[in-house]
Scaffold this motif. Structure first.
Motif, PDB file in Angstrom:
ATOM      1  N   LYS A  35       0.860  -1.200   0.000  1.00 13.42           N
ATOM      2  CA  LYS A  35       0.000   0.000   0.000  1.00 13.42           C
ATOM      3  C   LYS A  35       0.890   1.241   0.000  1.00 13.42           C
ATOM      4  CE  LYS A  35      -0.333   0.240   5.002  1.00 13.42           C
ATOM      5  NZ  LYS A  35      -0.908  -0.482   6.126  1.00 13.42           N
ATOM      6  N   GLU A  55      -2.465  -5.430  -0.043  1.00 18.03           N
ATOM      7  CA  GLU A  55      -2.988  -4.084  -0.250  1.00 18.03           C
ATOM      8  C   GLU A  55      -4.157  -3.832   0.708  1.00 18.03           C
ATOM      9  OE1 GLU A  55      -2.172  -1.538  -2.402  1.00 18.03           O
ATOM     10  OE2 GLU A  55      -0.464  -2.562  -3.351  1.00 18.03           O
ATOM     11  N   SER A  56      -4.335  -2.556   1.085  1.00 12.92           N
ATOM     12  CA  SER A  56      -5.378  -2.190   2.047  1.00 12.92           C
ATOM     13  C   SER A  56      -6.517  -1.383   1.446  1.00 12.92           C
ATOM     14  CB  SER A  56      -4.780  -1.346   3.173  1.00 12.92           C
ATOM     15  OG  SER A  56      -3.745  -2.035   3.817  1.00 12.92           O
ATOM     16  N   TYR A  57      -6.314  -0.831   0.263  1.00 16.36           N
ATOM     17  CA  TYR A  57      -7.320   0.054  -0.338  1.00 16.36           C
ATOM     18  C   TYR A  57      -7.622  -0.422  -1.752  1.00 16.36           C
ATOM     19  CZ  TYR A  57      -5.434   2.749   3.503  1.00 16.36           C
ATOM     20  OH  TYR A  57      -4.991   3.128   4.745  1.00 16.36           O
ATOM     21  N   GLU A  60      -6.833   1.926  -4.792  1.00 17.60           N
ATOM     22  CA  GLU A  60      -5.401   2.035  -5.061  1.00 17.60           C
ATOM     23  C   GLU A  60      -4.863   0.728  -5.652  1.00 17.60           C
ATOM     24  OE1 GLU A  60      -2.917   2.751  -1.575  1.00 17.60           O
ATOM     25  OE2 GLU A  60      -1.234   1.874  -2.675  1.00 17.60           O
ATOM     26  N   ALA A  61      -5.394  -0.393  -5.188  1.00 19.97           N
ATOM     27  CA  ALA A  61      -4.840  -1.694  -5.578  1.00 19.97           C
ATOM     28  C   ALA A  61      -5.186  -2.077  -7.014  1.00 19.97           C
ATOM     29  CB  ALA A  61      -5.336  -2.773  -4.617  1.00 19.97           C
ATOM     30  N   GLU A 230      -1.899   7.881   2.620  1.00 17.35           N
ATOM     31  CA  GLU A 230      -2.903   6.846   2.814  1.00 17.35           C
ATOM     32  C   GLU A 230      -4.269   7.491   2.671  1.00 17.35           C
ATOM     33  OE1 GLU A 230      -2.262   4.412   6.187  1.00 17.35           O
ATOM     34  OE2 GLU A 230      -0.164   4.114   5.704  1.00 17.35           O
TER      35      GLU A 230
END
Ligand SMILES: *Cc1c(COP(=O)(O)O)cnc(C)c1O
Length: 231
Positions: A35, A55-57, A60-61, A230
């Protein structure tokens, strides 16, 4: 240091910890948390030998997953899951570490395509019972596990935890150990073979490995401090 050098240092450290704690080094997987990192940085980590990326989002990913679709990478979703993102997560990732509600689990199950292998999932455990943290409290883990086992497009692999930071490694180890015991209890109660403990980040992977972690989720120790914002 370059990404390749950081990975080399980290792998040496993991090998040493495996010896110290009598762990099979092949059972400790390095999940590179990408991320806030570019597709170029991910490619460098791949070239240095890594293939699991976290990945966290979702927003974005997805472009990074698309840009790198010709590389043999395995994508893990490790962030909070909004229900309107469940379809994208179910279809573009191989693993989800952060399952923490039955509604979300059912959505992921419904959105995983029949042509795809079952989605590997971990149940996120709120081991410190922090009101602010997401995750299933340990005492509800057994009932939650039973509900998950009914969902055919999900393959339950184990537990994930983000414990609150303790004063020292010894206390952090005891928190991780509670999660390791919980996994054993679930395995014996339901005659399962859950093989995954997703625990440990850049600052606490040593006590996590001592307690039996099979996936350490490492961002900064591989890529350096995150530069992009972020969300
Ligand atoms: C960002 C993140 C990590 C990686 O954290 P680092 O401290 O950069 O190693 C691991 N797990 C989760 C769930 C994260 O959100």
């Amino acid at each position: 240091m370059t990404i390749a050098e950081r990975i080399g240092t980290l792998e040496k450290k993991i090998a040493q910890l495996a010896v110290r704690y009598q762990r099979n080094p092949c059972a400790i997987h390095l999940l590179a948390v990408s991320k806030g990192q570019s597709a170029c940085s991910i490619t460098q980590a791949f070239t240095a030998g890594l293939s699991h990326f976290g990945e966290s989002y979702v927003q974005e990913a997805l472009p990074k997953i698309k840009a790198l679709e010709n590389l043999p990478l395995t994508w893990h979703f490790i962030g909070a899951i909004q229900s309107n993102k469940a379809r994208a997560i179910a279809q573009h990732f191989s693993w989800v570490h952060s399952v923490n509600s039955l509604t979300i689990a059912q959505k992921l199950n419904a959105e995983r395509q029949d042509s795809q292998l079952p989605l590997n999932i971990c149940i996120q455990i709120n081991i410190d019972n922090e009101a602010s943290k997401s995750g299933i409290p340990a005492h509800l883990a057994a009932a939650f596990t039973k509900s998950i086992l009914d969902l055919p497009k999900l393959r339950l692999r184990g537990l994930m935890v983000i414990p609150k930071p303790q004063k020292n490694d010894k206390q952090q180890y005891h928190t991780f150990l509670q999660v390791a015991y919980l996994l054993e209890e679930l395995n014996s109660q339901y005659h399962l073979n859950l093989d995954t403990l997703s625990m440990g980040m850049s600052d606490d992977f040593a006590p996590a490995i001592e307690a039996g972690s099979t996936f350490i989720r490492i961002g900064r120790a591989i890529f350096g401090e995150r530069i992009q914002h972020e969300h």
